[in-house]
Write an enzyme that holds these catalytic residues in place. Structure first.
Site, PDB file in Angstrom:
ATOM      1  N   HIS A   1      -9.481   2.772   0.194  1.00  0.00           N
ATOM      2  CA  HIS A   1      -8.055   2.454   0.157  1.00  0.00           C
ATOM      3  C   HIS A   1      -7.725   1.810  -1.187  1.00  0.00           C
ATOM      4  O   HIS A   1      -8.076   0.664  -1.450  1.00  0.00           O
ATOM      5  CB  HIS A   1      -7.702   1.521   1.311  1.00  0.00           C
ATOM      6  CG  HIS A   1      -6.222   1.346   1.496  1.00  0.00           C
ATOM      7  ND1 HIS A   1      -5.288   1.885   0.639  1.00  0.00           N
ATOM      8  CD2 HIS A   1      -5.512   0.694   2.454  1.00  0.00           C
ATOM      9  CE1 HIS A   1      -4.075   1.566   1.046  1.00  0.00           C
ATOM     10  NE2 HIS A   1      -4.184   0.849   2.151  1.00  0.00           N
TER      11      HIS A   1
ATOM     12  N   LYS B   1      -8.791   9.070   2.120  1.00  0.00           N
ATOM     13  CA  LYS B   1      -9.363   7.722   1.965  1.00  0.00           C
ATOM     14  C   LYS B   1     -10.821   7.673   2.421  1.00  0.00           C
ATOM     15  O   LYS B   1     -11.539   6.728   2.085  1.00  0.00           O
ATOM     16  CB  LYS B   1      -8.527   6.691   2.719  1.00  0.00           C
ATOM     17  CG  LYS B   1      -7.195   6.387   2.033  1.00  0.00           C
ATOM     18  CD  LYS B   1      -6.492   5.207   2.676  1.00  0.00           C
ATOM     19  CE  LYS B   1      -5.187   4.866   1.985  1.00  0.00           C
ATOM     20  NZ  LYS B   1      -4.086   5.807   2.314  1.00  0.00           N
TER      21      LYS B   1
ATOM     22  N   CYS C   1       0.807  -1.227   0.000  1.00  0.00           N
ATOM     23  CA  CYS C   1       0.000   0.000   0.000  1.00  0.00           C
ATOM     24  C   CYS C   1       0.836   1.271   0.000  1.00  0.00           C
ATOM     25  O   CYS C   1       0.295   2.377   0.025  1.00  0.00           O
ATOM     26  CB  CYS C   1      -0.966  -0.030   1.170  1.00  0.00           C
ATOM     27  SG  CYS C   1      -2.033  -1.481   1.067  1.00  0.00           S
TER      28      CYS C   1
ATOM     29  N   GLU D   1      -0.431   5.945  13.430  1.00  0.00           N
ATOM     30  CA  GLU D   1       0.011   7.078  12.628  1.00  0.00           C
ATOM     31  C   GLU D   1      -0.023   8.375  13.446  1.00  0.00           C
ATOM     32  O   GLU D   1       0.865   9.222  13.327  1.00  0.00           O
ATOM     33  CB  GLU D   1      -0.879   7.187  11.385  1.00  0.00           C
ATOM     34  CG  GLU D   1      -0.189   7.931  10.281  1.00  0.00           C
ATOM     35  CD  GLU D   1      -0.952   7.916   8.977  1.00  0.00           C
ATOM     36  OE1 GLU D   1      -1.996   7.234   8.867  1.00  0.00           O
ATOM     37  OE2 GLU D   1      -0.499   8.604   8.060  1.00  0.00           O
TER      38      GLU D   1
ATOM     39  N   PHE E   1       1.620  -3.178   3.947  1.00  0.00           N
ATOM     40  CA  PHE E   1       1.756  -4.442   4.675  1.00  0.00           C
ATOM     41  C   PHE E   1       3.209  -4.905   4.571  1.00  0.00           C
ATOM     42  O   PHE E   1       3.888  -4.636   3.587  1.00  0.00           O
ATOM     43  CB  PHE E   1       0.840  -5.512   4.078  1.00  0.00           C
ATOM     44  CG  PHE E   1      -0.592  -5.419   4.563  1.00  0.00           C
ATOM     45  CD1 PHE E   1      -0.941  -4.657   5.660  1.00  0.00           C
ATOM     46  CD2 PHE E   1      -1.592  -6.125   3.919  1.00  0.00           C
ATOM     47  CE1 PHE E   1      -2.252  -4.590   6.109  1.00  0.00           C
ATOM     48  CE2 PHE E   1      -2.910  -6.065   4.353  1.00  0.00           C
ATOM     49  CZ  PHE E   1      -3.247  -5.303   5.449  1.00  0.00           C
TER      50      PHE E   1
ATOM     51  N   HIS F   1      -1.809   8.455   5.686  1.00  0.00           N
ATOM     52  CA  HIS F   1      -2.183   7.155   5.142  1.00  0.00           C
ATOM     53  C   HIS F   1      -3.627   6.872   5.552  1.00  0.00           C
ATOM     54  O   HIS F   1      -4.423   6.444   4.733  1.00  0.00           O
ATOM     55  CB  HIS F   1      -1.220   6.086   5.660  1.00  0.00           C
ATOM     56  CG  HIS F   1      -1.355   4.764   4.983  1.00  0.00           C
ATOM     57  ND1 HIS F   1      -1.322   4.628   3.612  1.00  0.00           N
ATOM     58  CD2 HIS F   1      -1.536   3.511   5.475  1.00  0.00           C
ATOM     59  CE1 HIS F   1      -1.481   3.341   3.296  1.00  0.00           C
ATOM     60  NE2 HIS F   1      -1.615   2.651   4.410  1.00  0.00           N
TER      61      HIS F   1
END
Lengths: 78, 415
Positions: free
Chosen positions: B344, B339, B168, B318, B403, B307
């Protein structure tokens, strides 16, 4: 028989490969129809489902035109 | 150090197609999440997604071409074409690059999955009909590199051509590495971006099984980064491509720079296959490295496109990482997660959000975080919600976490 096979090729080429019907003729080369060697292999897979005959790699070596392929299929059907 | 600038943008986002529409969609704060009929047909555990606006691949890519390419390559080609036009690399309407040296034009794309739909379609055929029916197109469609390869085939770009996968974070990593290729003198122009089209029954089921997707069945409120009620992400698809070039090259051809790619940082969590460390330690390193690379004082960063996936773990980690990097200045950073609007988009997200960061910088407008109604008290950030916020910006940052613990951060400054 040849006419029937041409109809099958026409159907597959238009529906699966997006070739405009008016460009398809027995003497047309696959290259001119926008198909490369991988496309021709893919075409043989679809054809196998439609007519029960599978053209193998070595049989495709001298296949240039739709008629060449029709002849090979007829040979194997005979 | 050689300055690298952005001179063109192409984007196909759930928030809209084309820079103006995609950005307007992000500013609107209206989520693109919707019930997904294809997923519903398959009976997947989650049946909402963020798709890009519908398009006809045959009409867009030409006869036969669409069939040879996976959907993710369709998206990449469309975004690249728009970027090439926006940067003026070719005559209007032409996909072939003619106004710069195509041999010195490279492509760097990020993708997390590659040809997901091709896998999903071909494997059942293999099982049902046998090995002899496997399509010869399978390999060139399903690999993760044909997006970059096809952009070159269609544009004529013969410079370095690569694909990077940091899941991602891939879209951001591609911009990072594309910038570095330019700094290294390997090319004059790089088309850099990210793409993903992984909304398949298989991948949605798998993401749902691991608990990554929201269980909220209401598309309107499902993607809600930083909200106390967030419970997972909404899967999306999309592509964005940025035209990067050295400032000197851009000036030489009279191109108008949109922003400077001032800094880029990368790191690994070295922690877990999917979960971030609680303190967001890897993300912190990526941000610090991007700031050091940009050689800017952290206090000039006025906006961060986070993110912000809308998963409980990510958003909390985060928040901690940001505070660790920026200290008290964190309170003066207008944070957004777009997002909430786009869902996502996985490997595309870093590039799509780079685009939104650049637009925020150019216009001095920070997009709102959709569906942020009740901010998680554990997340001590100034998250913009409701409506866009007008802010004069000297520098913006975009963060991406993949990931595997693969993190990326980008800093953009005005051109």
């Amino acid at each position: 028989m040849s006419q029937e096979l041409l109809a099958v090729f026409t159907e597959v080429l238009t529906e699966e490969f997006g070739v405009p019907e008016d460009e398809i003729a027995a003497e047309a080369t696959f290259e001119a129809l926008g198909l490369d060697s991988l496309d021709v292999v893919e075409l043989t897979l679809v054809l196998e489902e439609k007519v029960g005959v599978k053209l193998e790699d070595e049989e495709l070596e001298d296949v240039r035109t739709v008629q060449d392929a029709i002849d090979k299929v007829e040979e194997k059907q005979a | 150090m050689t300055d690298v600038v952005v001179t063109g943008i192409g984007i196909l986002s759930p928030s809209g197609r084309g820079l103006d529409a995609a950005w307007a969609g992000a500013l609107s704060g209206r989520t693109a999440a919707a019930r997904d009929e294809l997923l519903a047909e398959m009976g997947t555990p989650v049946q909402i997604s963020c798709r890009v606006p519908a398009f006809d691949p045959d009409a867009e890519l030409g006869r036969g071409a669409a069939r040879r390419l996976d959907r993710f390559t369709h998206l990449a080609v469309i975004a690249a074409r728009e970027a090439i036009a926006h940067a003026g690399l070719s005559e209007a309407g032409e996909e072939r690059i003619t106004y710069v040296d195509a041999d010195r034009t490279g492509v760097m794309m990020g993708s997390g999955i590659g040809g997901a739909e091709t896998w999903a379609e071909e494997y059942p055929r293999y099982l049902d009909k046998g090995p002899g029916r496997v399509s010869p197109m399978f390999v060139p469609k399903m690999l993760s590199n044909p997006a970059a390869g096809t952009i070159a085939i269609r544009s004529g770009a013969r410079g370095p051509n690569m694909t990077v996968n940091t899941a991602c974070a891939a879209g951001a990593s591609a911009i990072h590495l594309g910038r570095d290729l330019l700094r290294a003198g390997a090319a004059d122009v790089i088309l850099a971006g990210g793409v993903e089209a992984g909304v398949t029954g298989l991948s949605v089921s798998a993401f749902a099984q691991m608990g990554a997707l929201t269980k909220n069945p209401d598309p309107a409120t499902a993607s809600r980064p930083f909200d106390v009620a967030r419970d997972g992400f909404v899967i999306g698809e999309g592509a964005a491509v940025l035209v990067l070039e050295t400032a000197e090259h851009a000036a030489g051809r009279g191109a108008t720079p949109l922003a400077v790619v001032a800094g880029a940082g990368a790191s690994a969590d070295a922690h877990h296959a999917t979960a971030p460390p609680e303190d967001g330690g890897g993300a912190r390193l990526a941000m610090q490295r991007a700031l050091a690379d940009a050689d800017v004082d952290p206090t000039v960063v006025g906006h961060l496109n986070a993110h912000g996936t809308s998963t409980p773990l990510n958003d909390a980690a985060e928040g901690r990482a940001l505070r660790a990097v920026f200290g008290d200045h964190t309170d003066r950073i207008a944070v957004s997660s777009t997002k909430g609007v786009t869902g996502h988009t996985l490997g595309a997200a870093g590039a799509i959000e780079a685009v939104f960061s650049i637009q925020a910088l150019r216009e001095g407008r920070v997009p709102p975080t959709a569906n942020l109604v009740d901010q998680d008290p554990e997340i001590d950030l100034d998250v913009v919600a409701g409506a866009p916020r007008e802010v004069t910006l000297q520098a913006v940052m975009s963060t991406s976490m993949g990931f595997g613990g693969q993190n990326a951060a980008l800093v953009f400054t005005p051109a």
